[in-house]
Enzyme design. Sequence first.
Site: not given
Ligand code: TPP
Length: 351
Positions: A257, A261, A270
């Site tokens: 990435r 985010h 971080y």
């Molecule tokens: C069930 C849930 N837990 C926490 C969140 C908060 N949250 C949104 S995106 C994210 C990170 C997800 O990371 P990843 O699956 O690696 O996808 P990326 O954003 O890196 O594409 C989190 C923790 C959420 N939306 N849903």
Amino acid sequence: MGDLLRVIRDDGHADPTADPKLSKDEVLALYRFMVLERTLDNRMLSLQRQGRIGFYGPSLGQEAAIVGAAFAMEPRDWIFPQYREPGAALVRGMPLKELIAQFFGNALDPIHGRQMPCHYVYRAGNFMSISSVVGSQIPLAVGAAWAATIRKDPVASLVYFGDGGTSTADFHTGMNFAGVFKAPVVFLCNNNQWAISVPVRRQTASETIAQKAVAYGFDGVRVDGMDALAVVAAVREAQRKAHAGGGPTLVEAVTYRLGPHSSSDDPTRYRDDKEVEAWRRHDPIDVLRTHLSAKGLWDAEAEKQLAQQLDDAITEAVHAVEAAPPPSLELLFTDVYAEMPWLRRLRGGRS
Ligand SMILES: Cc1ncc(C[n+]2csc(CCOP(=O)(O)OP(=O)(O)O)c2C)c(N)n1
Ligand SMILES: [Mg+2]
């Protein structure tokens, strides 16, 4: 399984043993969609900074994995997105104006501003609505694929999720069900090394994400997600296997990435810039461009023209969309009730 599938070699030429052998038009279209996604991201992030749209989640660095995977499926297959796949919606034919209207959530937004910004859907292209709830799209994709099998529809599902998504119960539920019932699903894990501020080493103790497929009884492949042709090759093979009744495949696309985010995130708090710079040297758009140049299909002039064309197309769409008013208040109730409740019928007060 620890091996990383690569097609584009450092000199830009494709490894003939793994090359998906796209036609000239196909490979140029693939590149165009990737550059479109990148251009859109940069433009939308700046609109968000100007306060013109509320929120945006860019896919910088993940264009090969996103566009390449969508490209490898057939139009009749379902796509269940995570929340970083405008490139896949565009591959499915979503008009730029419609996509941008969703970011604005105004009267031109086909979903009437009801979803969060950057949570688009494109029904005509079998592109499902986005759910923010991490992992929740995985069982839905498996269910749709299993339903297609029952109905004898020759349709598979492609489901995108992140490295963080593999820590959810929904990942287990979907993978397990798909393995047991041999559902025609391509699981595409975009392992971009981070889940907001949580690095992948804190996400799993497994050496790779691809290896998790073994426990569910099907194949897992690990591809260089910065190499669009490697993604196309792996996903195309998984799609063909799914259509032939061979069941699911987990494809781990190893990416990075490169950006935040989302528009609400500041990654400098971080992670080390050096890490970002190291991955930037494998920028998927540069990798595919090197390939196009090696094949004599691309030069600086073509690049300049494409950049201008895409930028103009986005400017035109933004202007058209931004001129529209907010969604009408009446739309609050359409598609919600089969029959209007008494409160709504008495609008204007009890008589
Ligand atoms: C069930 C849930 N837990 C926490 C969140 C908060 N949250 C949104 S995106 C994210 C990170 C997800 O990371 P990843 O699956 O690696 O996808 P990326 O954003 O890196 O594409 C989190 C923790 C959420 N939306 N849903
Ligand atoms: Mg991630």
